[in-house]
Design a protein around this motif. Structure first.
Motif, PDB file in Angstrom:
ATOM      1  N   ASN A 273      -6.547  54.269  -3.436  1.00  0.00           N
ATOM      2  CA  ASN A 273      -5.388  53.902  -2.628  1.00  0.00           C
ATOM      3  C   ASN A 273      -4.969  55.033  -1.693  1.00  0.00           C
ATOM      4  O   ASN A 273      -4.578  54.811  -0.553  1.00  0.00           O
ATOM      5  CB  ASN A 273      -4.201  53.523  -3.526  1.00  0.00           C
ATOM      6  CG  ASN A 273      -4.424  52.206  -4.239  1.00  0.00           C
ATOM      7  OD1 ASN A 273      -5.228  51.382  -3.791  1.00  0.00           O
ATOM      8  ND2 ASN A 273      -3.726  51.996  -5.350  1.00  0.00           N
ATOM      9  N   LYS A 274      -5.042  56.275  -2.223  1.00  0.00           N
ATOM     10  CA  LYS A 274      -4.685  57.431  -1.398  1.00  0.00           C
ATOM     11  C   LYS A 274      -5.644  57.581  -0.226  1.00  0.00           C
ATOM     12  O   LYS A 274      -5.239  57.908   0.886  1.00  0.00           O
ATOM     13  CB  LYS A 274      -4.684  58.708  -2.246  1.00  0.00           C
ATOM     14  CG  LYS A 274      -3.480  58.803  -3.175  1.00  0.00           C
ATOM     15  CD  LYS A 274      -3.543  60.067  -3.999  1.00  0.00           C
ATOM     16  CE  LYS A 274      -2.335  60.161  -4.955  1.00  0.00           C
ATOM     17  NZ  LYS A 274      -2.390  61.368  -5.788  1.00  0.00           N
ATOM     18  N   LYS A 275      -6.945  57.363  -0.501  1.00  0.00           N
ATOM     19  CA  LYS A 275      -7.945  57.470   0.560  1.00  0.00           C
ATOM     20  C   LYS A 275      -7.710  56.410   1.631  1.00  0.00           C
ATOM     21  O   LYS A 275      -7.813  56.666   2.822  1.00  0.00           O
ATOM     22  CB  LYS A 275      -9.356  57.325  -0.016  1.00  0.00           C
ATOM     23  CG  LYS A 275      -9.826  58.536  -0.797  1.00  0.00           C
ATOM     24  CD  LYS A 275     -11.238  58.343  -1.305  1.00  0.00           C
ATOM     25  CE  LYS A 275     -11.722  59.576  -2.075  1.00  0.00           C
ATOM     26  NZ  LYS A 275     -13.096  59.382  -2.600  1.00  0.00           N
ATOM     27  N   GLU A 276      -7.399  55.179   1.171  1.00  0.00           N
ATOM     28  CA  GLU A 276      -7.151  54.104   2.117  1.00  0.00           C
ATOM     29  C   GLU A 276      -5.910  54.397   2.952  1.00  0.00           C
ATOM     30  O   GLU A 276      -5.872  54.149   4.163  1.00  0.00           O
ATOM     31  CB  GLU A 276      -6.977  52.781   1.365  1.00  0.00           C
ATOM     32  CG  GLU A 276      -8.276  52.257   0.755  1.00  0.00           C
ATOM     33  CD  GLU A 276      -8.060  50.963  -0.009  1.00  0.00           C
ATOM     34  OE1 GLU A 276      -6.889  50.573  -0.164  1.00  0.00           O
ATOM     35  OE2 GLU A 276      -9.050  50.358  -0.439  1.00  0.00           O
ATOM     36  N   ALA A 277      -4.875  54.932   2.283  1.00  0.00           N
ATOM     37  CA  ALA A 277      -3.641  55.263   2.993  1.00  0.00           C
ATOM     38  C   ALA A 277      -3.898  56.351   4.025  1.00  0.00           C
ATOM     39  O   ALA A 277      -3.388  56.299   5.153  1.00  0.00           O
ATOM     40  CB  ALA A 277      -2.570  55.719   2.015  1.00  0.00           C
ATOM     41  N   ALA A 278      -4.699  57.346   3.631  1.00  0.00           N
ATOM     42  CA  ALA A 278      -5.014  58.455   4.543  1.00  0.00           C
ATOM     43  C   ALA A 278      -5.767  57.952   5.763  1.00  0.00           C
ATOM     44  O   ALA A 278      -5.547  58.412   6.884  1.00  0.00           O
ATOM     45  CB  ALA A 278      -5.833  59.523   3.814  1.00  0.00           C
ATOM     46  N   SER A 279      -6.693  56.979   5.515  1.00  0.00           N
ATOM     47  CA  SER A 279      -7.493  56.464   6.620  1.00  0.00           C
ATOM     48  C   SER A 279      -6.644  55.655   7.597  1.00  0.00           C
ATOM     49  O   SER A 279      -7.001  55.465   8.746  1.00  0.00           O
ATOM     50  CB  SER A 279      -8.639  55.586   6.087  1.00  0.00           C
ATOM     51  OG  SER A 279      -8.122  54.420   5.474  1.00  0.00           O
ATOM     52  N   LYS A 280      -5.514  55.157   7.102  1.00  0.00           N
ATOM     53  CA  LYS A 280      -4.637  54.352   7.940  1.00  0.00           C
ATOM     54  C   LYS A 280      -3.551  55.186   8.620  1.00  0.00           C
ATOM     55  O   LYS A 280      -2.799  54.678   9.438  1.00  0.00           O
ATOM     56  CB  LYS A 280      -3.991  53.240   7.099  1.00  0.00           C
ATOM     57  CG  LYS A 280      -4.987  52.192   6.602  1.00  0.00           C
ATOM     58  CD  LYS A 280      -4.287  51.143   5.750  1.00  0.00           C
ATOM     59  CE  LYS A 280      -5.281  50.103   5.225  1.00  0.00           C
ATOM     60  NZ  LYS A 280      -4.625  49.104   4.351  1.00  0.00           N
ATOM     61  N   GLU A 281      -3.449  56.464   8.260  1.00  0.00           N
ATOM     62  CA  GLU A 281      -2.452  57.330   8.862  1.00  0.00           C
ATOM     63  C   GLU A 281      -2.728  57.477  10.356  1.00  0.00           C
ATOM     64  O   GLU A 281      -3.861  57.639  10.775  1.00  0.00           O
ATOM     65  CB  GLU A 281      -2.462  58.712   8.200  1.00  0.00           C
ATOM     66  CG  GLU A 281      -1.826  58.730   6.822  1.00  0.00           C
ATOM     67  CD  GLU A 281      -1.843  60.118   6.222  1.00  0.00           C
ATOM     68  OE1 GLU A 281      -2.279  61.046   6.940  1.00  0.00           O
ATOM     69  OE2 GLU A 281      -1.453  60.263   5.066  1.00  0.00           O
ATOM     70  N   LYS A 282      -1.676  57.416  11.151  1.00  0.00           N
ATOM     71  CA  LYS A 282      -1.845  57.505  12.598  1.00  0.00           C
ATOM     72  C   LYS A 282      -2.194  58.922  13.032  1.00  0.00           C
ATOM     73  O   LYS A 282      -1.658  59.885  12.513  1.00  0.00           O
ATOM     74  CB  LYS A 282      -0.578  57.040  13.304  1.00  0.00           C
ATOM     75  CG  LYS A 282      -0.397  55.530  13.300  1.00  0.00           C
ATOM     76  CD  LYS A 282       0.564  55.104  14.392  1.00  0.00           C
ATOM     77  CE  LYS A 282       0.567  53.586  14.527  1.00  0.00           C
ATOM     78  NZ  LYS A 282       1.379  53.125  15.661  1.00  0.00           N
ATOM     79  N   VAL A 283      -3.109  58.998  13.980  1.00  0.00           N
ATOM     80  CA  VAL A 283      -3.473  60.272  14.578  1.00  0.00           C
ATOM     81  C   VAL A 283      -2.698  60.395  15.879  1.00  0.00           C
ATOM     82  O   VAL A 283      -2.744  59.508  16.727  1.00  0.00           O
ATOM     83  CB  VAL A 283      -4.984  60.341  14.865  1.00  0.00           C
ATOM     84  CG1 VAL A 283      -5.310  61.596  15.680  1.00  0.00           C
ATOM     85  CG2 VAL A 283      -5.774  60.326  13.566  1.00  0.00           C
ATOM     86  N   GLU A 284      -1.959  61.487  16.027  1.00  0.00           N
ATOM     87  CA  GLU A 284      -1.158  61.696  17.229  1.00  0.00           C
ATOM     88  C   GLU A 284      -1.940  62.542  18.227  1.00  0.00           C
ATOM     89  O   GLU A 284      -2.328  63.668  17.939  1.00  0.00           O
ATOM     90  CB  GLU A 284       0.157  62.388  16.865  1.00  0.00           C
ATOM     91  CG  GLU A 284       1.112  62.525  18.034  1.00  0.00           C
ATOM     92  CD  GLU A 284       2.451  63.115  17.627  1.00  0.00           C
ATOM     93  OE1 GLU A 284       2.749  64.257  18.039  1.00  0.00           O
ATOM     94  OE2 GLU A 284       3.191  62.432  16.873  1.00  0.00           O
ATOM     95  N   LEU A 285      -2.183  61.968  19.400  1.00  0.00           N
ATOM     96  CA  LEU A 285      -2.867  62.685  20.470  1.00  0.00           C
ATOM     97  C   LEU A 285      -1.857  63.058  21.544  1.00  0.00           C
ATOM     98  O   LEU A 285      -1.088  62.206  22.008  1.00  0.00           O
ATOM     99  CB  LEU A 285      -3.959  61.814  21.102  1.00  0.00           C
ATOM    100  CG  LEU A 285      -5.240  61.548  20.308  1.00  0.00           C
ATOM    101  CD1 LEU A 285      -6.187  60.673  21.129  1.00  0.00           C
ATOM    102  CD2 LEU A 285      -5.936  62.856  19.936  1.00  0.00           C
ATOM    103  N   THR A 286      -1.867  64.320  21.941  1.00  0.00           N
ATOM    104  CA  THR A 286      -0.951  64.783  22.995  1.00  0.00           C
ATOM    105  C   THR A 286      -1.724  64.973  24.287  1.00  0.00           C
ATOM    106  O   THR A 286      -2.719  65.704  24.317  1.00  0.00           O
ATOM    107  CB  THR A 286      -0.275  66.105  22.591  1.00  0.00           C
ATOM    108  OG1 THR A 286       0.477  65.896  21.399  1.00  0.00           O
ATOM    109  CG2 THR A 286       0.658  66.582  23.693  1.00  0.00           C
ATOM    110  N   ILE A 287      -1.271  64.297  25.336  1.00  0.00           N
ATOM    111  CA  ILE A 287      -1.926  64.389  26.638  1.00  0.00           C
ATOM    112  C   ILE A 287      -0.944  64.993  27.632  1.00  0.00           C
ATOM    113  O   ILE A 287       0.116  64.424  27.891  1.00  0.00           O
ATOM    114  CB  ILE A 287      -2.393  63.001  27.142  1.00  0.00           C
ATOM    115  CG1 ILE A 287      -3.393  62.381  26.164  1.00  0.00           C
ATOM    116  CG2 ILE A 287      -3.026  63.116  28.531  1.00  0.00           C
ATOM    117  CD1 ILE A 287      -2.774  61.455  25.156  1.00  0.00           C
TER     118      ILE A 287
END
Length: 268
Positions: free
Chosen positions: A31-45
């Motif tokens: 469950n932790k792995k699945e949650a981590a994979s769903k965490e949003k990645v923030e890209l700064t442009i």
């Protein structure tokens, strides 16, 4: 007999509990792995102010299909954004309104030349308030008809640099330089003209197109200034190289270029 029976039951219960505990642990890890994979990645442009409207639309389109990505834009003058990156600001991509600002970061090794591309171009235009009473029809009228003229600060704002080049090429700079009101970026120039705080301003065509409070009275001959090219590239210190690469490639796609063209940019 009862002692032996108790021992057997105890052993079975312990095994059962261990199995449940182990299963629960494995399940928690999954469950932790699945949650981590769903965490949003923030890209700064970090992007030139003139790109704001187009990139806001691109952001909506991209995040709709990439639900794990959260795009964050830092809009401003290309020169100021370049300095922020040089000083270590956490930026994933740089979208500049000038090649020289971008090329300096390439030379310093902060952007890999192989991960940078000249994406779009723009035009330089002279604008006045829509309800102006001044008779400003072309650049030469600035010397006699305008009291205040807004430009981006040439050292930091590429549009201001191009504007000064044009006025110098037209032999007008010495006549109008004392009338110039400098702005922190091209959008501030647009705002000054919209509010009537100045009689005229020089901005990109794309900025003029988004406002119904100004009108374009002249377009600068491309020969009077450096080519207006917008390069974009991945900053080497990005903590999300995979996601940055994916967005970098998307900006070169037909879908993204179509949006940029709708706002007046010209694909290179």
């Amino acid at each position: 007999m009862f002692k032996k029976l108790n021992l057997v039951v105890s052993t079975m219960m312990a095994a059962l509990l261990f199995g449940c505990s182990n299963g629960s642990s494995t399940s928690d890890q999954t469950n932790k792995k699945e949650a981590a994979s769903k965490e949003k990645v923030e890209l700064t442009i970090s992007a030139a102010a003139s790109l704001q409207n187009a990139l806001t639309d691109i952001e909506k389109n991209y995040e709709k299909d990439h639900t794990n990505i959260d795009l964050k834009f830092n809009f401003g003058a290309s020169g100021a954004l370049q300095q922020q990156i040089k000083q270590g600001a956490p930026v994933d991509l740089f979208f500049s309104a000038a090649e020289d600002k971008f090329d300096e970061l390439v030379k310093e090794g902060q952007i890999d030349q192989k991960q940078g591309v000249d994406l779009v171009g723009n035009e330089l235009v002279l604008i006045v308030p829509k309800d102006t009473t001044k008779s400003i029809k072309n650049f030469s009228d600035l010397s006699t008809q305008a009291d205040k003229i807004a430009l981006g600060t040439p050292e930091a704002v590429p549009a201001g640099q191009y504007a000064q080049q044009t006025l110098e090429k037209l032999n007008l700079w010495n006549q109008v330089s004392s009338k110039v009101v400098y702005a922190k970026d091209v959008r501030q120039v647009l705002s000054y003209v919209e509010t009537g705080n100045v009689d005229a301003g020089i901005v990109y065509k794309t900025d003029a197109l988004i406002s119904d409070k100004v009108k374009v009275v002249a377009t600068a001959d491309p020969k009077t200034h450096d080519p207006i090219i917008y390069p974009v590239g991945i900053v080497k210190d990005t903590k999300h190289p995979k996601e940055a690469e994916e967005f970098y490639q998307y900006l070169q796609s037909k879908a993204a270029l179509k949006v940029l063209e709708q706002y007046g940019f010209v694909a290179e």
